[in-house]
Design a protein around this motif. Structure first.
Motif, PDB file in Angstrom:
ATOM      1  N   GLY A 342       0.805  -1.225   0.000  1.00  0.00           N
ATOM      2  CA  GLY A 342       0.000   0.000   0.000  1.00  0.00           C
ATOM      3  C   GLY A 342       0.831   1.265   0.000  1.00  0.00           C
ATOM      4  O   GLY A 342       0.366   2.320   0.456  1.00  0.00           O
ATOM      5  N   VAL A 343       2.056   1.191  -0.509  1.00  0.00           N
ATOM      6  CA  VAL A 343       2.932   2.359  -0.583  1.00  0.00           C
ATOM      7  C   VAL A 343       3.349   2.557  -2.037  1.00  0.00           C
ATOM      8  O   VAL A 343       3.980   1.665  -2.620  1.00  0.00           O
ATOM      9  N   PRO A 344       3.005   3.660  -2.665  1.00  0.00           N
ATOM     10  CA  PRO A 344       3.397   3.861  -4.067  1.00  0.00           C
ATOM     11  C   PRO A 344       4.913   3.764  -4.239  1.00  0.00           C
ATOM     12  O   PRO A 344       5.680   4.366  -3.486  1.00  0.00           O
ATOM     13  N   ALA A 345       5.333   3.012  -5.232  1.00  0.00           N
ATOM     14  CA  ALA A 345       6.759   2.822  -5.471  1.00  0.00           C
ATOM     15  C   ALA A 345       7.461   4.125  -5.830  1.00  0.00           C
ATOM     16  O   ALA A 345       8.653   4.291  -5.557  1.00  0.00           O
ATOM     17  N   VAL A 346       6.748   5.068  -6.434  1.00  0.00           N
ATOM     18  CA  VAL A 346       7.378   6.340  -6.797  1.00  0.00           C
ATOM     19  C   VAL A 346       7.818   7.108  -5.560  1.00  0.00           C
ATOM     20  O   VAL A 346       8.674   7.995  -5.650  1.00  0.00           O
ATOM     21  N   LEU A 347       7.225   6.766  -4.389  1.00  0.00           N
ATOM     22  CA  LEU A 347       7.650   7.370  -3.125  1.00  0.00           C
ATOM     23  C   LEU A 347       8.633   6.470  -2.384  1.00  0.00           C
ATOM     24  O   LEU A 347       9.640   6.941  -1.859  1.00  0.00           O
ATOM     25  N   ALA A 348       8.322   5.166  -2.336  1.00  0.00           N
ATOM     26  CA  ALA A 348       9.146   4.236  -1.563  1.00  0.00           C
ATOM     27  C   ALA A 348      10.471   3.953  -2.234  1.00  0.00           C
ATOM     28  O   ALA A 348      11.508   3.836  -1.565  1.00  0.00           O
ATOM     29  N   HIS A 349      10.471   3.814  -3.552  1.00  0.00           N
ATOM     30  CA  HIS A 349      11.694   3.483  -4.290  1.00  0.00           C
ATOM     31  C   HIS A 349      11.769   4.351  -5.556  1.00  0.00           C
ATOM     32  O   HIS A 349      11.626   3.856  -6.681  1.00  0.00           O
ATOM     33  N   PRO A 350      11.978   5.658  -5.388  1.00  0.00           N
ATOM     34  CA  PRO A 350      11.998   6.548  -6.564  1.00  0.00           C
ATOM     35  C   PRO A 350      13.128   6.247  -7.538  1.00  0.00           C
ATOM     36  O   PRO A 350      13.038   6.609  -8.717  1.00  0.00           O
ATOM     37  N   GLY A 351      14.187   5.582  -7.059  1.00  0.00           N
ATOM     38  CA  GLY A 351      15.292   5.258  -7.942  1.00  0.00           C
ATOM     39  C   GLY A 351      15.114   3.981  -8.724  1.00  0.00           C
ATOM     40  O   GLY A 351      15.935   3.656  -9.599  1.00  0.00           O
ATOM     41  N   ASP A 352      14.051   3.223  -8.442  1.00  0.00           N
ATOM     42  CA  ASP A 352      13.790   1.982  -9.165  1.00  0.00           C
ATOM     43  C   ASP A 352      13.470   2.295 -10.625  1.00  0.00           C
ATOM     44  O   ASP A 352      12.875   3.337 -10.946  1.00  0.00           O
ATOM     45  N   ALA A 353      13.841   1.393 -11.507  1.00  0.00           N
ATOM     46  CA  ALA A 353      13.628   1.626 -12.938  1.00  0.00           C
ATOM     47  C   ALA A 353      12.153   1.789 -13.276  1.00  0.00           C
ATOM     48  O   ALA A 353      11.784   2.602 -14.138  1.00  0.00           O
ATOM     49  N   ALA A 354      11.279   1.042 -12.599  1.00  0.00           N
ATOM     50  CA  ALA A 354       9.843   1.164 -12.858  1.00  0.00           C
ATOM     51  C   ALA A 354       9.336   2.529 -12.402  1.00  0.00           C
ATOM     52  O   ALA A 354       8.530   3.177 -13.089  1.00  0.00           O
ATOM     53  N   SER A 355       9.792   2.986 -11.246  1.00  0.00           N
ATOM     54  CA  SER A 355       9.390   4.305 -10.753  1.00  0.00           C
ATOM     55  C   SER A 355       9.858   5.399 -11.702  1.00  0.00           C
ATOM     56  O   SER A 355       9.136   6.374 -11.963  1.00  0.00           O
ATOM     57  N   ALA A 356      11.069   5.251 -12.221  1.00  0.00           N
ATOM     58  CA  ALA A 356      11.592   6.244 -13.161  1.00  0.00           C
ATOM     59  C   ALA A 356      10.749   6.292 -14.429  1.00  0.00           C
ATOM     60  O   ALA A 356      10.507   7.377 -14.988  1.00  0.00           O
ATOM     61  N   ALA A 357      10.273   5.137 -14.887  1.00  0.00           N
ATOM     62  CA  ALA A 357       9.434   5.105 -16.091  1.00  0.00           C
ATOM     63  C   ALA A 357       8.082   5.760 -15.829  1.00  0.00           C
ATOM     64  O   ALA A 357       7.546   6.478 -16.693  1.00  0.00           O
ATOM     65  N   ILE A 358       7.515   5.521 -14.638  1.00  0.00           N
ATOM     66  CA  ILE A 358       6.234   6.157 -14.302  1.00  0.00           C
ATOM     67  C   ILE A 358       6.421   7.668 -14.173  1.00  0.00           C
ATOM     68  O   ILE A 358       5.557   8.450 -14.589  1.00  0.00           O
ATOM     69  N   ALA A 359       7.550   8.082 -13.606  1.00  0.00           N
ATOM     70  CA  ALA A 359       7.848   9.512 -13.536  1.00  0.00           C
ATOM     71  C   ALA A 359       7.931  10.110 -14.932  1.00  0.00           C
ATOM     72  O   ALA A 359       7.546  11.272 -15.152  1.00  0.00           O
ATOM     73  N   GLN A 360       8.400   9.335 -15.883  1.00  0.00           N
ATOM     74  CA  GLN A 360       8.465   9.788 -17.275  1.00  0.00           C
ATOM     75  C   GLN A 360       7.058  10.044 -17.821  1.00  0.00           C
ATOM     76  O   GLN A 360       6.838  11.023 -18.544  1.00  0.00           O
ATOM     77  N   VAL A 361       6.105   9.182 -17.463  1.00  0.00           N
ATOM     78  CA  VAL A 361       4.719   9.394 -17.881  1.00  0.00           C
ATOM     79  C   VAL A 361       4.168  10.665 -17.242  1.00  0.00           C
ATOM     80  O   VAL A 361       3.490  11.475 -17.902  1.00  0.00           O
ATOM     81  N   ALA A 362       4.447  10.858 -15.948  1.00  0.00           N
ATOM     82  CA  ALA A 362       3.975  12.058 -15.257  1.00  0.00           C
ATOM     83  C   ALA A 362       4.556  13.314 -15.892  1.00  0.00           C
ATOM     84  O   ALA A 362       3.854  14.326 -16.073  1.00  0.00           O
ATOM     85  N   ASP A 363       5.825  13.280 -16.240  1.00  0.00           N
ATOM     86  CA  ASP A 363       6.454  14.431 -16.889  1.00  0.00           C
ATOM     87  C   ASP A 363       5.809  14.713 -18.242  1.00  0.00           C
ATOM     88  O   ASP A 363       5.594  15.873 -18.619  1.00  0.00           O
ATOM     89  N   HIS A 364       5.499  13.645 -18.972  1.00  0.00           N
ATOM     90  CA  HIS A 364       4.857  13.806 -20.282  1.00  0.00           C
ATOM     91  C   HIS A 364       3.502  14.493 -20.124  1.00  0.00           C
ATOM     92  O   HIS A 364       3.170  15.411 -20.893  1.00  0.00           O
ATOM     93  N   ILE A 365       2.724  14.075 -19.135  1.00  0.00           N
ATOM     94  CA  ILE A 365       1.404  14.674 -18.911  1.00  0.00           C
ATOM     95  C   ILE A 365       1.548  16.115 -18.441  1.00  0.00           C
ATOM     96  O   ILE A 365       0.816  17.013 -18.881  1.00  0.00           O
ATOM     97  N   ALA A 366       2.484  16.364 -17.528  1.00  0.00           N
ATOM     98  CA  ALA A 366       2.675  17.712 -17.000  1.00  0.00           C
ATOM     99  C   ALA A 366       3.148  18.678 -18.093  1.00  0.00           C
ATOM    100  O   ALA A 366       2.832  19.871 -18.047  1.00  0.00           O
ATOM    101  N   ARG A 367       3.889  18.172 -19.064  1.00  0.00           N
ATOM    102  CA  ARG A 367       4.406  19.021 -20.143  1.00  0.00           C
ATOM    103  C   ARG A 367       3.374  19.295 -21.225  1.00  0.00           C
ATOM    104  O   ARG A 367       3.515  20.240 -21.992  1.00  0.00           O
TER     105      ARG A 367
END
Length: 382
Positions: A342-367
């Motif tokens: 129940g802990v989002p990986a983007v918070l718990a493990h921001p350096g994980d490759a999966a978290s980095a890819a999800i951050a890429q999606v967030a950046d795409h939407i924010a841009r």
């Protein structure tokens, strides 16, 4: 400024944790006076048994004590009268009639429906983490768990207790205040279900089309999200009743398609994008989940094959509209473990490759904010 005025200003700036607005704007302040070094503060809560009362009490005391010369706070908590609550709900609706949806074509909120062709592709995990990643970027984010039969968002965001039950939204007359997790305002049918007995599972939903449509409609009209930058909808897999209802209620929504690299998933994922486009919605991209994972020895494990995300993006692209493959999220033990916890990986493990890819999606939407060409802007004279 008198001491009482200073206390009123400080206390009035305290934010209600559910409504996310200052107490003064919500007309929750009552009599405030200062006698010597003691501040007498009156606050009217929205309802009896308000779940935010402890938080409000702490914040109000701290605000009053921050005023020079105040060493003690005598706090009196009351409850709004029915007339006061009615006035508050009118204010929160901002002039809209009851049951009127605030996310129409003129809304400045960007609405993104996250879809998939079939279940089991990790769509809900991606959606939950994407919502948190967008909130981490300073956006005001709401999340509707539209997967009524297979709801999982409360658990993924850590909203469920040890028994698997999620908190019910606070009700102010006919408005529901969504629980907030990691900065994301969230609503799900799972918040209205309880275990049948001490050892049984949380109740299941066995509804057909009209009830499903009504549920989605109520989430859009009766839940007070406030001003949002982005509203995400975690859609059920496929092209059934909920997809059709969302297409009817939100034809101006953008659509993000989630698939895995496997052909059996990607072939079906195309259909969800095509149906969304038939209702007028715009497909803004494809996310490939469970993509190849880099192993410690340098080899690559492509458990579900490769190329499915690119194939979906190509199939959904037209001469007038290019649909990009926004990101490929690799298989990740951390992403799975954090979801179960129940802990989002983007918070718990921001350096994980999966978290980095999800951050890429967030950046795409924010841009790429929602286009406003040809849309009237809701402006009123000050």
């Amino acid at each position: 400024m008198s001491a009482a005025d200073a206390v009123r200003r400080a206390v009035g700036a305290v934010t209600d944790p559910e409504l996310r607005r200052p107490l003064a704007d919500l007309d929750m302040l009552r009599d405030i006076a200062v006698t010597g070094s003691v501040a007498q503060v009156g606050i009217a809560l929205t309802i009896v048994g308000c779940p935010a009362s402890d938080r409000i009490s702490r914040d109000v005391r701290a605000a009053a004590l921050s005023v020079d010369g105040v060493d003690e706070v005598d706090l009196e908590l009351g409850v709004m009268t029915p007339a006061e609550r009615a006035a508050l709900t009118d204010k929160l609706r901002d002039g809209r009639a009851p049951r009127e949806m605030p996310f129409g074509p003129d809304s400045l909120t960007r609405i993104i429906a996250v879809t998939s062709g079939k279940g089991g592709v990790g769509k809900s995990t991606v959606t939950a983490n994407l919502a948190v990643a967008l909130a981490e970027r300073g956006l005001s984010v709401g999340l509707i768990d539209a997967d009524v039969h297979g709801f999982s968002i409360p658990a993924l965001l850590g909203l469920t207790d040890a028994d698997g039950a999620a908190p019910q939204p606070t009700r102010i007359d006919d408005l529901m205040l969504p629980p907030v997790a990691h900065g994301v305002k969230t609503i799900s049918i799972g918040m209205f279900l309880r275990r049948g007995d001490a050892d049984g599972p949380v109740g299941a939903v066995a509804w057909r089309g009209p009830m499903l449509h009504r549920t989605v409609q109520q989430f859009l009209t009766d839940v007070f999200f406030g001003d949002l930058d982005v509203l995400l909808l975690d859609m059920p897999p496929g092209t059934g009743d909920v997809a059709i209802s969302v297409g009817q209620l939100l034809p101006h929504a953008d659509v993000l398609v989630v698939t895995t690299p496997q052909a059996a998933a990607s072939d079906v994922a195309v259909r969800s994008g095509l149906v969304a486009r038939q209702t007028g919605q715009r497909v803004i991209g494809v996310v490939e989940n469970m993509a190849a994972m880099a192993m410690p020895d340098g080899t690559v494990l492509d458990l579900f094959g490769s190329g499915g995300g690119a194939a979906v993006a190509a199939a959904l692209s037209t001469d007038d509209e290019d649909v990009p493959l926004v990101a490929s999220i690799p298989l990740s033990p951390a992403l799975r473990q954090d979801a179960d916890a129940g802990v989002p990986a983007v918070l718990a493990h921001p350096g994980d490759a999966a978290s980095a890819a999800i951050a890429q999606v967030a950046d795409h939407i924010a841009r790429t904010p929602r286009g406003l060409t040809g849309r009237p802007l809701p402006m009123r004279p000050a």
